[in-house]
Design a protein around this motif. Structure first.
Motif, mmCIF file in Angstrom:
data_model
loop_
_atom_site.group_PDB
_atom_site.id
_atom_site.type_symbol
_atom_site.label_atom_id
_atom_site.label_comp_id
_atom_site.label_asym_id
_atom_site.label_seq_id
_atom_site.Cartn_x
_atom_site.Cartn_y
_atom_site.Cartn_z
ATOM 1 N N GLY A 87 -3.972 3.775 -9.343
ATOM 2 C CA GLY A 87 -3.469 4.932 -10.072
ATOM 3 C C GLY A 87 -1.993 5.212 -9.862
ATOM 4 O O GLY A 87 -1.432 6.047 -10.565
ATOM 5 N N LEU A 88 -1.355 4.530 -8.902
ATOM 6 C CA LEU A 88 0.071 4.776 -8.653
ATOM 7 C C LEU A 88 0.855 4.498 -9.923
ATOM 8 O O LEU A 88 0.731 3.446 -10.534
ATOM 9 C CB LEU A 88 0.579 3.899 -7.505
ATOM 10 C CG LEU A 88 2.053 4.057 -7.129
ATOM 11 C CD1 LEU A 88 2.367 5.472 -6.670
ATOM 12 C CD2 LEU A 88 2.414 3.053 -6.028
ATOM 13 N N LYS A 89 1.651 5.479 -10.325
ATOM 14 C CA LYS A 89 2.403 5.370 -11.575
ATOM 15 C C LYS A 89 3.447 4.258 -11.487
ATOM 16 O O LYS A 89 4.055 4.061 -10.427
ATOM 17 C CB LYS A 89 3.119 6.688 -11.877
ATOM 18 C CG LYS A 89 2.203 7.823 -12.238
ATOM 19 C CD LYS A 89 3.011 9.088 -12.449
ATOM 20 C CE LYS A 89 2.095 10.280 -12.654
ATOM 21 N NZ LYS A 89 2.842 11.543 -12.660
ATOM 22 N N PRO A 90 3.680 3.549 -12.587
ATOM 23 C CA PRO A 90 4.773 2.573 -12.604
ATOM 24 C C PRO A 90 6.086 3.263 -12.225
ATOM 25 O O PRO A 90 6.365 4.369 -12.671
ATOM 26 C CB PRO A 90 4.801 2.091 -14.057
ATOM 27 C CG PRO A 90 3.414 2.340 -14.560
ATOM 28 C CD PRO A 90 2.957 3.595 -13.857
ATOM 29 N N GLY A 91 6.856 2.617 -11.363
ATOM 30 C CA GLY A 91 8.094 3.212 -10.878
ATOM 31 C C GLY A 91 7.882 4.151 -9.706
ATOM 32 O O GLY A 91 8.833 4.703 -9.165
ATOM 33 N N GLY A 92 6.617 4.335 -9.294
ATOM 34 C CA GLY A 92 6.301 5.228 -8.184
ATOM 35 C C GLY A 92 6.639 4.607 -6.835
ATOM 36 O O GLY A 92 7.196 3.513 -6.750
ATOM 37 N N TYR A 93 6.279 5.324 -5.786
ATOM 38 C CA TYR A 93 6.603 4.922 -4.425
ATOM 39 C C TYR A 93 5.336 4.641 -3.626
ATOM 40 O O TYR A 93 4.441 5.472 -3.567
ATOM 41 C CB TYR A 93 7.386 6.026 -3.715
ATOM 42 C CG TYR A 93 8.694 6.359 -4.376
ATOM 43 C CD1 TYR A 93 9.840 5.624 -4.125
ATOM 44 C CD2 TYR A 93 8.777 7.425 -5.272
ATOM 45 C CE1 TYR A 93 11.042 5.929 -4.734
ATOM 46 C CE2 TYR A 93 9.983 7.745 -5.888
ATOM 47 C CZ TYR A 93 11.110 6.988 -5.617
ATOM 48 O OH TYR A 93 12.291 7.290 -6.229
ATOM 49 N N PHE A 94 5.292 3.470 -2.995
ATOM 50 C CA PHE A 94 4.212 3.094 -2.095
ATOM 51 C C PHE A 94 4.811 3.054 -0.699
ATOM 52 O O PHE A 94 5.694 2.251 -0.416
ATOM 53 C CB PHE A 94 3.638 1.733 -2.508
ATOM 54 C CG PHE A 94 2.577 1.219 -1.586
ATOM 55 C CD1 PHE A 94 1.478 1.990 -1.273
ATOM 56 C CD2 PHE A 94 2.675 -0.056 -1.036
ATOM 57 C CE1 PHE A 94 0.493 1.510 -0.422
ATOM 58 C CE2 PHE A 94 1.696 -0.543 -0.199
ATOM 59 C CZ PHE A 94 0.599 0.242 0.123
ATOM 60 N N ILE A 95 4.357 3.952 0.175
ATOM 61 C CA ILE A 95 4.904 4.088 1.524
ATOM 62 C C ILE A 95 3.792 3.775 2.518
ATOM 63 O O ILE A 95 2.737 4.401 2.487
ATOM 64 C CB ILE A 95 5.444 5.514 1.754
ATOM 65 C CG1 ILE A 95 6.507 5.853 0.686
ATOM 66 C CG2 ILE A 95 6.002 5.664 3.162
ATOM 67 C CD1 ILE A 95 6.888 7.323 0.628
ATOM 68 N N ALA A 96 4.050 2.803 3.395
ATOM 69 C CA ALA A 96 2.992 2.344 4.287
ATOM 70 C C ALA A 96 3.423 2.314 5.747
ATOM 71 O O ALA A 96 4.550 1.946 6.071
ATOM 72 C CB ALA A 96 2.534 0.950 3.867
#
Length: 191
Positions: A87-96
């Motif tokens: 569901g993460l929007k395109p251009g969004g941020y994935f922080i791990a």
């Protein structure tokens, strides 16, 4: 900014709910509207936990689960799976929370080149400053570094007021170190 929606994934006891609340409090201090709320399954230490934070300029904030977040934050390395990025929007941020660099994480998870990726070893930072695997404050440093949503000083002030004394100071140090050590790979760099 209209609305920034953040979905937090962690395990019970790691502080995902608290991280969302601290971020919302800091946003309100900076003049925005914000709401943070949890979603629990089995309410026990170590069980998967989801929390949500919405930061907006609009006072009417829905209290519904965030299905298409702008930001996904993973507090526990065991949750570094595609199902949590869904569901993460395109251009969004994935922080791990991982010792891997963003390009290594992209390869490991075979991630698409459709969002920004940031990594920080929040576990090591938490163990250093807090002597416990409570990574919420460290991951907040990564969120601020990645999104530029708020000032790091505001987050630190909220943490110190919420956790006074030595605990607050240690958490503030964890935030600052994570902020300084987060590696951000912007979308255009990943292509």
């Amino acid at each position: 900014m209209n609305t920034l929606e953040i979905r937090w994934h962690g395990r019970g006891g790691q502080g995902a709910v608290t991280a969302g609340e601290v971020l919302a409090s800091a946003a309100i201090i900076e003049g925005k509207y914000a709401l943070a709320f949890p979603e629990f399954g089995a309410e026990r230490r170590g069980a998967p936990v989801r929390a949500y934070t919405r930061v907006t300029n609009n006072p009417n904030i829905p209290r519904t689960p965030i299905e298409k977040p702008d930001v996904v934050v993973i507090l526990d390395k065991s949750l570094l799976k595609h199902e949590y990025i869904e569901g993460l929007k395109p251009g969004g941020y994935f922080i791990a929370n991982t010792p891997l660099k963003p390009d290594e994480l992209i390869k490991k998870l075979n991630l698409p080149n459709s969002f920004n990726v940031s990594t920080v070893d929040a576990t090591s930072i938490a163990l250093k400053w807090l002597k416990a695997n409570i990574v919420n404050t460290a991951i907040l440093g990564a969120v601020i570094r990645t999104t530029n949503l708020l000032k790091i000083e505001t987050i630190i002030n909220v943490i110190k007021s919420r956790f006074p004394g030595k605990i607050g100071e240690a958490n503030a140090m964890a935030v600052q170190e994570a902020f300084e050590n987060t590696i951000v790979m912007k979308l255009q760099e990943a292509i």
